[in-house]
Write a protein that holds these residues in place. Sequence first.
Motif, PDB file in Angstrom:
ATOM      1  N   UNK A   1       5.278   4.580  -8.879  1.00 39.53           N
ATOM      2  CA  UNK A   1       6.134   4.487  -7.685  1.00 39.53           C
ATOM      3  C   UNK A   1       5.588   5.373  -6.572  1.00 39.53           C
ATOM      4  N   UNK A   2       5.855   4.970  -5.339  1.00 36.87           N
ATOM      5  CA  UNK A   2       5.299   5.687  -4.188  1.00 36.87           C
ATOM      6  C   UNK A   2       6.122   5.364  -2.945  1.00 36.87           C
ATOM      7  N   UNK A   3       5.995   6.221  -1.941  1.00 41.43           N
ATOM      8  CA  UNK A   3       6.627   5.961  -0.643  1.00 41.43           C
ATOM      9  C   UNK A   3       5.872   4.831   0.041  1.00 41.43           C
ATOM     10  N   UNK A   4       6.636   3.931   0.632  1.00 41.21           N
ATOM     11  CA  UNK A   4       6.022   2.821   1.347  1.00 41.21           C
ATOM     12  C   UNK A   4       5.386   3.277   2.651  1.00 41.21           C
ATOM     13  N   UNK A   5       4.302   2.646   3.029  1.00 46.80           N
ATOM     14  CA  UNK A   5       3.735   2.866   4.361  1.00 46.80           C
ATOM     15  C   UNK A   5       4.689   2.265   5.386  1.00 46.80           C
ATOM     16  N   UNK A   6       4.838   2.918   6.536  1.00 46.61           N
ATOM     17  CA  UNK A   6       5.687   2.313   7.567  1.00 46.61           C
ATOM     18  C   UNK A   6       5.165   0.922   7.924  1.00 46.61           C
ATOM     19  N   UNK A   7       6.057  -0.027   7.991  1.00 48.78           N
ATOM     20  CA  UNK A   7       5.680  -1.388   8.360  1.00 48.78           C
ATOM     21  C   UNK A   7       6.582  -1.870   9.477  1.00 48.78           C
ATOM     22  N   UNK A   8       5.996  -2.601  10.396  1.00 54.76           N
ATOM     23  CA  UNK A   8       6.791  -3.146  11.505  1.00 54.76           C
ATOM     24  C   UNK A   8       6.290  -4.525  11.879  1.00 54.76           C
ATOM     25  N   UNK A   9       7.211  -5.448  11.940  1.00 51.61           N
ATOM     26  CA  UNK A   9       6.932  -6.763  12.514  1.00 51.61           C
ATOM     27  C   UNK A   9       7.710  -6.794  13.827  1.00 51.61           C
ATOM     28  N   UNK A  10       6.992  -6.477  14.894  1.00 54.69           N
ATOM     29  CA  UNK A  10       7.667  -6.264  16.177  1.00 54.69           C
ATOM     30  C   UNK A  10       8.065  -7.590  16.815  1.00 54.69           C
ATOM     31  N   UNK A  11       9.242  -7.584  17.417  1.00 51.85           N
ATOM     32  CA  UNK A  11       9.736  -8.770  18.100  1.00 51.85           C
ATOM     33  C   UNK A  11       9.258  -8.799  19.546  1.00 51.85           C
ATOM     34  N   UNK A  12       9.978  -9.499  20.368  1.00 54.69           N
ATOM     35  CA  UNK A  12       9.646  -9.624  21.785  1.00 54.69           C
ATOM     36  C   UNK A  12       9.757  -8.265  22.469  1.00 54.69           C
TER      37      UNK A  12
ATOM     38  N   UNK B   1       0.830  -1.205   0.000  1.00 52.32           N
ATOM     39  CA  UNK B   1       0.000   0.000   0.000  1.00 52.32           C
ATOM     40  C   UNK B   1       0.862   1.251   0.000  1.00 52.32           C
ATOM     41  N   UNK B   2       0.422   2.274  -0.746  1.00 53.31           N
ATOM     42  CA  UNK B   2       1.211   3.515  -0.813  1.00 53.31           C
ATOM     43  C   UNK B   2       0.937   4.453   0.352  1.00 53.31           C
ATOM     44  N   UNK B   3       1.996   5.189   0.755  1.00 58.11           N
ATOM     45  CA  UNK B   3       1.821   6.254   1.741  1.00 58.11           C
ATOM     46  C   UNK B   3       1.600   7.579   1.021  1.00 58.11           C
ATOM     47  N   UNK B   4       2.270   7.749  -0.129  1.00 59.98           N
ATOM     48  CA  UNK B   4       2.119   8.959  -0.931  1.00 59.98           C
ATOM     49  C   UNK B   4       1.412   8.604  -2.233  1.00 59.98           C
ATOM     50  N   UNK B   5       0.968   9.608  -2.981  1.00 63.34           N
ATOM     51  CA  UNK B   5       0.275   9.366  -4.244  1.00 63.34           C
ATOM     52  C   UNK B   5       1.220   8.710  -5.252  1.00 63.34           C
ATOM     53  N   UNK B   6       0.838   7.579  -5.829  1.00 61.01           N
ATOM     54  CA  UNK B   6       1.697   6.915  -6.808  1.00 61.01           C
ATOM     55  C   UNK B   6       1.973   7.813  -8.015  1.00 61.01           C
ATOM     56  N   UNK B   7       3.228   7.916  -8.396  1.00 60.57           N
ATOM     57  CA  UNK B   7       3.634   8.761  -9.530  1.00 60.57           C
ATOM     58  C   UNK B   7       3.885   7.882 -10.751  1.00 60.57           C
ATOM     59  N   UNK B   8       3.182   8.140 -11.885  1.00 62.21           N
ATOM     60  CA  UNK B   8       3.347   7.296 -13.071  1.00 62.21           C
ATOM     61  C   UNK B   8       4.615   7.644 -13.854  1.00 62.21           C
ATOM     62  N   UNK B   9       5.189   6.625 -14.449  1.00 67.98           N
ATOM     63  CA  UNK B   9       6.381   6.820 -15.279  1.00 67.98           C
ATOM     64  C   UNK B   9       6.393   5.757 -16.378  1.00 67.98           C
ATOM     65  N   UNK B  10       6.328   6.160 -17.668  1.00 62.41           N
ATOM     66  CA  UNK B  10       6.342   5.164 -18.749  1.00 62.41           C
ATOM     67  C   UNK B  10       7.752   4.599 -18.926  1.00 62.41           C
ATOM     68  N   UNK B  11       7.893   3.293 -18.731  1.00 67.09           N
ATOM     69  CA  UNK B  11       9.221   2.689 -18.852  1.00 67.09           C
ATOM     70  C   UNK B  11       9.418   2.019 -20.218  1.00 67.09           C
ATOM     71  N   UNK B  12       8.304   1.742 -20.908  1.00 64.42           N
ATOM     72  CA  UNK B  12       8.410   1.177 -22.259  1.00 64.42           C
ATOM     73  C   UNK B  12       7.153   1.518 -23.049  1.00 64.42           C
ATOM     74  N   UNK B  13       7.336   1.958 -24.290  1.00 71.15           N
ATOM     75  CA  UNK B  13       6.194   2.239 -25.155  1.00 71.15           C
ATOM     76  C   UNK B  13       6.611   1.993 -26.602  1.00 71.15           C
ATOM     77  N   UNK B  14       5.888   1.107 -27.258  1.00 77.54           N
ATOM     78  CA  UNK B  14       6.125   0.826 -28.678  1.00 77.54           C
ATOM     79  C   UNK B  14       4.826   0.323 -29.284  1.00 77.54           C
ATOM     80  N   UNK B  15       4.900  -0.247 -30.471  1.00 76.19           N
ATOM     81  CA  UNK B  15       3.668  -0.680 -31.153  1.00 76.19           C
ATOM     82  C   UNK B  15       3.033  -1.895 -30.481  1.00 76.19           C
ATOM     83  N   UNK B  16       3.816  -2.609 -29.657  1.00 74.70           N
ATOM     84  CA  UNK B  16       3.308  -3.842 -29.051  1.00 74.70           C
ATOM     85  C   UNK B  16       2.748  -3.660 -27.643  1.00 74.70           C
ATOM     86  N   UNK B  17       3.334  -2.726 -26.875  1.00 72.50           N
ATOM     87  CA  UNK B  17       2.881  -2.608 -25.480  1.00 72.50           C
ATOM     88  C   UNK B  17       3.280  -1.269 -24.858  1.00 72.50           C
TER      89      UNK B  17
END
Length: 428
Positions: free
Chosen positions: A110-121, A88-104
């Motif tokens: 891309x976006x900033x990740x939401x903070x995630x934590x898998x807390x230990x003991x 899930x994004x924390x910021x608004x996803x920014x579009x960027x065309x990485x490939x464009x031709x007659x076939x596809x």
Amino acid sequence: MKFKEEKLTEKGLGKWTVTIDGAEWTNTLKKAENRAKTELEIPGFRKGKAPESEVKKHLTQANIYKTAYRIAIKPAFDFAWEQKPTIEPMSSPAPNPVKIDTKELVIDFTFDLKPEIKIGKYTNITTVEKPKNDVTEEEINDVITRYQDRFVMEKIREKNEKIQKGDSVLFDFKGFIDDVAFKGGELKNHKLVIGSKEFIPGFEDSMIGLGIGEAKIKVTFPQGYNEELQGKEAIFELNVHEITQRILPAADDELVKDLNLPDIKTIADFKKKIKNDILTQKQTQTKQQFVGEIIDEIIKDSVIEFPKSAIEHQIKELKKDFEDQVIRKGLTLKDYKKATGLTDEMIEAEISEDAKLNLQTYLVRNEIKNKENITPTPEQIDQKYVELAKNFGVEEDYVKQILPAEQVSKELEAELLTNFLFDNNGKA
């Protein structure tokens, strides 16, 4: 359309990739070509009114691709959301065309990740020793002396008398290391109470027994004093101008009566209060230090990810705080680096590490708070207002006017969390 997602953990970013190909992309290109023709500006013709022969001359494949990309962005973004991505994004996803031709067409969002934590003991951690606090007679007497100072009587000693502990001395001094005067080691007409511990260990004791006039004393700067002077032996040239005997009142019931403190009638009551105050202060300090060490242990046992933007924002704030501190010391950043031997890279690395630790600490505390449902009750908030009013010596209603309940609740929440971590961890 096709969809895939990826975490760029080192950069603190997430990425959705949408690919449009096959008949869908062919239809999009046809639609783009028709739209591009109507939007094409050709000299001598109104937009969309040029003959086909002129349109063919000016319409390029780049025009068609650019228009097709504009057409495809929103459907591609909507499609990505419909896939219910796990990243899930924390910021608004920014579009960027990485490939464009007659076939596809391939678009990365891309976006900033939401903070995630898998807390230990976070309970029953025994690698940190629980603090033990006590109060010495010397500490109690130091506090009493500060109260005695309120009623001090002063008498200038005769010229042939010597400095004694407790005297106030007016003097000049200049310090030398290896016969070279060092920066900050000179003052004139300085007033010092012998035994106040204002100067480095050994300095004040060495002055006891000196008289009016010039003298020399030898002291060693303690470790940790500062990088340039710590551990070095210094000679101080003194010129004593005046010695004043300070006569303090006795530490007895009469002193307590003069102080007129609430609910304190005798020197025994006073000493008991002082001991409790010092103990409470020590317990607060050592508890915070202990919990900080416990959180360090929890961080080591947890998996924590936070967005690039969050770390950059924290670094920016810490850098500004650091620069403000340097300025308050009367230095420029250039002077500070010269005095400490630190480089821009070293300062940046330290600030970055502090920023990372701050964010990790925040996320760990927040996760434990949520897991343990640590939330102040209305009764606890009311009790906190009572305590604050008593501490400040004002009416409770006044405290409520200047401190919103939300602020008190947040402070109490932090206090409850600290107590939880203190009570549930540590080696006794």
